[in-house]
Design a protein around this motif. Structure first.
Motif, PDB file in Angstrom:
ATOM      1  N   ARG A  27     -18.218  -6.544 103.094  1.00  0.00           N
ATOM      2  CA  ARG A  27     -19.592  -6.690 102.587  1.00  0.00           C
ATOM      3  C   ARG A  27     -20.018  -5.432 101.833  1.00  0.00           C
TER       4      ARG A  27
ATOM      5  N   ARG B 284     -15.511 -13.731 102.599  1.00  0.00           N
ATOM      6  CA  ARG B 284     -15.245 -12.652 103.562  1.00  0.00           C
ATOM      7  C   ARG B 284     -14.387 -13.084 104.738  1.00  0.00           C
TER       8      ARG B 284
ATOM      9  N   ARG C 267     -20.040 -13.442 100.294  1.00  0.00           N
ATOM     10  CA  ARG C 267     -20.073 -13.897 101.682  1.00  0.00           C
ATOM     11  C   ARG C 267     -19.088 -15.037 101.935  1.00  0.00           C
TER      12      ARG C 267
END
Length: 279
Positions: free
Chosen positions: A117, A126, A123
């Motif tokens: 991050r 990830r 997102r």
């Protein structure tokens, strides 16, 4: 004091040599570091000049208190030298400490995701990347495990995955295996060597090469891992000698080549300790 370079006798197999060409991954020039107020400052590092080539694995070795960790912190940008310059190619280096420094309220995967991050990874990407990095350090399936569920060696593997998540071309390691038992440390030596070798394959890796600067006071650990071992004098730390390790990787810590060179370097370390009156 100018460093003396000693070349290890080549053993059977292909010698490991430091990469050459291109800008250094790390350039340290005439660095001094003192702590305390002006007029009463205590010198910790004295006129350190050192370059680390792209893809090179360098171990900084010396007695406790010689300034190894201080030098690593300067390269990491956590502190500034009193004088001299430090340049790191490719942005801020990744740093791995002796303690894993994981957030206990996060899972292994979430600890790795935190670095992703901060790097700006979207997102949605990830979790997949965190799982890939955990698998890289042989922790497949550990994404959802809490820190208290992991052994000491597993925690250090997560810390390694988190450091690699920063995708830096320079990895700084401050005695990361010192608190582990001998067997776990041996396994993590193998894993680190494997990851470093894979990141520097001629076919090209996603990160474009990985240079490692590894701090230790364990002579055999240094000889097992490094292409070059740099010995610092006791405080104030100066570069006393260097050894280029002409032994093929992977190495065994109990091998004759590692043991023989470790004896030579240990003798030099003891001379430095006696010279500075430490016992």
């Amino acid at each position: 004091m100018a460093p003396t370079t000693l070349t290890a006798a080549e053993q059977d197999g292909t010698a490991v040599t430091a990469p050459s060409g291109g800008a250094p991954a790390v350039r340290i020039e005439h660095v001094h570091k003192s702590f305390g107020r002006p007029g009463a400052a205590t010198p910790v590092l004295d006129d350190i000049s050192l370059t680390v080539a792209p893809g090179e694995f360098v171990c900084l070795l010396g007695a406790s208190g010689c300034g190894k960790s201080t030098l690593l912190n300067l390269v990491a940008g956590l502190d500034r030298p009193t004088s001299g310059t430090i340049e790191v190619t490719g942005g801020r280096p990744a740093l791995m400490f002796q303690e894993h420094a994981l957030f206990p309220w996060l899972t292994a995967g979430r600890n790795v995701e935190l670095a992703l991050r901060l790097r700006g990874v979207p997102r949605a990407e990830r979790r997949g990347e965190a799982e890939r990095l955990l698998e890289l350090v042989r922790l497949k399936g550990a994404y959802g495990k809490r820190v208290h569920e992991l052994s000491g060696g597993m925690r250090q593997r997560v810390a390694m995955a988190r450091a690699l998540a920063q995708q830096s071309s320079v990895l700084l390691m401050d005695e990361p295996f010192a608190a582990l038992d001998a067997i776990t440390r041996d396994v993590l030596h193998e894993e680190l060597t494997r990851i470093w070798t894979d990141c520097n394959q001629p076919a090209g890796s996603e990160r474009g090469g990985l240079s490692v600067v590894f701090v230790t006071h364990n002579v055999r650990e240094a000889v097992r891992l490094a292409q070059r071992v740099v010995l610092l004098t006791s405080r104030p730390g100066r570069i006393a000698r260097e050894w280029r390790i002409a032994l093929p990787q992977p190495r065994r810590i109990e091998s004759a080549g590692v043991a023989g060179l470790s004896v030579e370097i240990t003798d030099e370390l003891r001379k430095e300790i006696r010279r500075h009156g430490q016992h």
